[in-house]
Enzyme design. Structure first.
Site, PDB file in Angstrom:
ATOM      1  N   ASP A 136      37.344 -18.919 -25.610  1.00  0.00           N
ATOM      2  CA  ASP A 136      38.605 -19.195 -24.908  1.00  0.00           C
ATOM      3  C   ASP A 136      39.001 -18.033 -23.996  1.00  0.00           C
ATOM      4  O   ASP A 136      40.133 -17.540 -24.040  1.00  0.00           O
ATOM      5  CB  ASP A 136      39.726 -19.484 -25.907  1.00  0.00           C
ATOM      6  CG  ASP A 136      39.382 -20.619 -26.842  1.00  0.00           C
ATOM      7  OD1 ASP A 136      38.775 -21.593 -26.376  1.00  0.00           O
ATOM      8  OD2 ASP A 136      39.703 -20.532 -28.037  1.00  0.00           O
ATOM      9  N   GLU A 194      42.739 -29.661 -20.850  1.00  0.00           N
ATOM     10  CA  GLU A 194      43.297 -28.414 -21.387  1.00  0.00           C
ATOM     11  C   GLU A 194      42.670 -27.249 -20.643  1.00  0.00           C
ATOM     12  O   GLU A 194      42.277 -27.388 -19.489  1.00  0.00           O
ATOM     13  CB  GLU A 194      43.052 -28.326 -22.897  1.00  0.00           C
ATOM     14  CG  GLU A 194      41.604 -28.467 -23.302  1.00  0.00           C
ATOM     15  CD  GLU A 194      41.393 -28.481 -24.809  1.00  0.00           C
ATOM     16  OE1 GLU A 194      42.368 -28.602 -25.559  1.00  0.00           O
ATOM     17  OE2 GLU A 194      40.225 -28.374 -25.230  1.00  0.00           O
TER      18      GLU A 194
END
Length: 532
Positions: A54, A217
């Site tokens: 991430d 996302e």
């Protein structure tokens, strides 16, 4: 006709560029004999073959900063620094006490495997660093610091809600702050909010839904010249891909979305990350590979080429969609080759930055000062007997996926008491393997343990014990032990390192006591040797 000729010319120019700077070699996933800085002005992906998931990245002057999610590990939300986008070191963590996010992340709960600190973003605004991240059960949090090394302010909750992830702040030219994030619990709708001037609250009445698609996302928001760019990923039939939409107004309407790269499941779907411009004017994409395996979601660096106002990631084809690039010229030349920290001799009074505890540790159950030059771990009862993933005093770091990995720890067992177990472990909930010592109050014995099996070995008469794990690109580990530090005896079956709870394998040192909150383990050093 003119547009076609223009695109053909572009492809020719880009092929000239990549032939000189970027290699289009085919690579089998995981079979990288070399990685990172090649010491000849080039680099090979992955630039860090370890679990840095991430990602986000920014440049401040000549310095680059990246952040990565840490889930239940403490301290939380790791921060890295580089001067060339290839060589990175760990400089800080944004959250010293992860129980401020949720008490479930404490040593006496240990209930957030696969949850905890998820993806976030780092930005630089008003001479400060700003970090925002999400917890899927608790909402969004932020913190600031004058330097990326910290100290970081205690976290502030900016949205108390369940089911949100992958948020990012943005400040416009007029100073107004915005925040973009996904409500995955409501069909992956992407929302845009204004923020208060201190960046610590979202203005709910400003809420606007910008986009919604399957799995949308990984949000980032940029402004380049007079255009707003919304960067995100979504799931198509081929897998997760990187997308972007753009507008002259932050609230839209947005043009696109445009697909920036292919899913590339054979390369574990490079997707989430940050695009950044170097001081030389070139653009790059720092990304993780979003499908995990035993080594986690590794870090790679791809060139970015702007085509018709869109940042195409990697090597573009005739559809103006990018694919993976495995090697290239370093973005900034002349910087020395380094890697994230690993080995430690525990000769400082503070833990070095590579270490993270499995959950928030008990502050009174470890010390670097009670015995100078040693780390002391004090044993207490695990939440579940004989279960390392429920034992609250395990210190860990990332396992690398390189051609050769060797970890050796030297332990002093003189402080162990009846019921105590101590040793070296590979783990990734729910799976684990460990080699250590169990003390029944009379004798200390070698013990190899996995989630499903236990094998007992020799009696250990000396207080000094060396433990070793060796593994390679296949992630098959073999444990060894020694009572003199030179002759090592293999023990236990080879163990396949595992992916679990969105994380790659971790290597760690543990101690716990099934009978009482007594006993301690002293660690002299942790030596991690890896070859490129």
């Amino acid at each position: 006709m003119f547009k076609r000729l223009k695109f053909i010319l572009f492809i020719c120019l880009f092929l000239f560029r990549i032939n000189g700077a970027f290699s289009q070699e085919k690579v089998k996933w995981g079979d990288w004999q070399t990685w990172g800085d090649q010491n000849d002005g080039t680099y090979k992906n992955p630039i860090i073959p370890a679990d840095y998931s991430d990602l986000d990245c920014i440049r401040v002057g000549k310095d680059y900063y990246a952040v990565s999610s840490t889930f239940q590990y403490s301290p939380g939300f790791v921060i890295l620094h580089s001067q060339d986008l290839v060589n990175w070191s760990i400089i800080s963590h944004a959250v010293n006490d992860i129980t401020k996010i949720s008490p479930e992340m404490n040593w006496d709960k240990m209930n957030t495997y696969g949850r905890g600190i998820w993806a976030g973003a780092i930005r630089y605004h008003q001479s400060k660093f700003w970090i925002y991240f999400g917890d899927p059960d608790q909402g969004y949090f932020m913190t600031t610091a004058p330097k990326a090394e910290g100290p970081w302010e205690p976290v502030t909750q900016v949205l108390a809600a369940k089911g949100w992830d992958d948020g990012c702040p943005f400040w416009d030219n007029d100073g107004q702050g915005y925040f973009i994030g996904t409500n995955f619990a409501d069909g992956y709708k992407i929302h845009l909010f204004k923020m208060t001037s201190d960046g610590k609250n979202l203005i709910k009445e400003s809420d606007k839904i910008l986009y919604q698609s399957k799995g949308s996302e990984a949000n980032k928001l940029f402004k380049i010249k007079d255009t707003y760019y919304h960067f995100f990923s979504e799931v198509k039939d081929s897998g997760r891909v990187v997308m972007m939409e753009r507008s002259k107004s932050i609230y839209g309407p947005y043009e696109g979305p445009k697909q920036l790269s292919y899913a590339q499941k054979e390369y574990n779907e490079p997707n989430q990350g940050g695009i950044v411009q170097t001081q030389n004017g070139d653009w790059y994409f720092l990304t993780h590979h979003g499908t995990g395996d035993w080594s986690g979601r590794n870090m790679s660096l791809l060139p970015v080429l702007w085509i018709d106002g869109w940042p195409i990631l990697g090597n573009p084809d005739s559809n103006q969609i990018g694919s993976m690039v495995w090697s290239g010229k370093k973005p900034v030349s002349g910087k020395k080759k380094i890697k994230p920290q690993t080995s430690d001799d525990f000769n400082t009074t503070k833990l070095t930055q590579q270490w993270e505890w499995n959950y928030q540790p008990r502050a009174d159950k470890w010390s670097l000062t009670e015995r100078k030059g040693w780390l002391r771990l004090k044993a207490f009862r695990p939440l579940e007997e004989n279960n390392i993933v429920k034992a609250g005093n395990t210190i860990t770091q990332r396992s690398f996926r390189t051609s050769f990995n060797e970890v050796i720890v030297k332990l002093d067992l003189q402080g162990m008491t009846k019921g105590q177990k101590s040793g070296l472990t590979h783990f990734g909930s729910p799976d684990y393997a460990s080699l250590g010592v169990v003390y029944d109050g009379v004798v200390k014995k070698i013990e190899y343990k996995t989630k499903n099996s236990v094998v007992s070995g020799d009696t250990i008469l000396s207080n000094n014990l060396w433990l070793k794990s060796i593994w390679g690109l296949d992630g098959i580990s073999q444990f060894y032990y020694s009572t003199d530090g030179s002759e090592f005896i293999p023990f236990g079956d080879p163990y396949q390192l595992m992916w679990g709870s969105y994380r790659g394998d971790r290597i760690g040192i543990y101690t716990y006591n099934n009978d009482s909150d007594t006993g301690y383990l002293d660690i002299d050093y942790f030596n991690y040797r890896l070859e490129k």
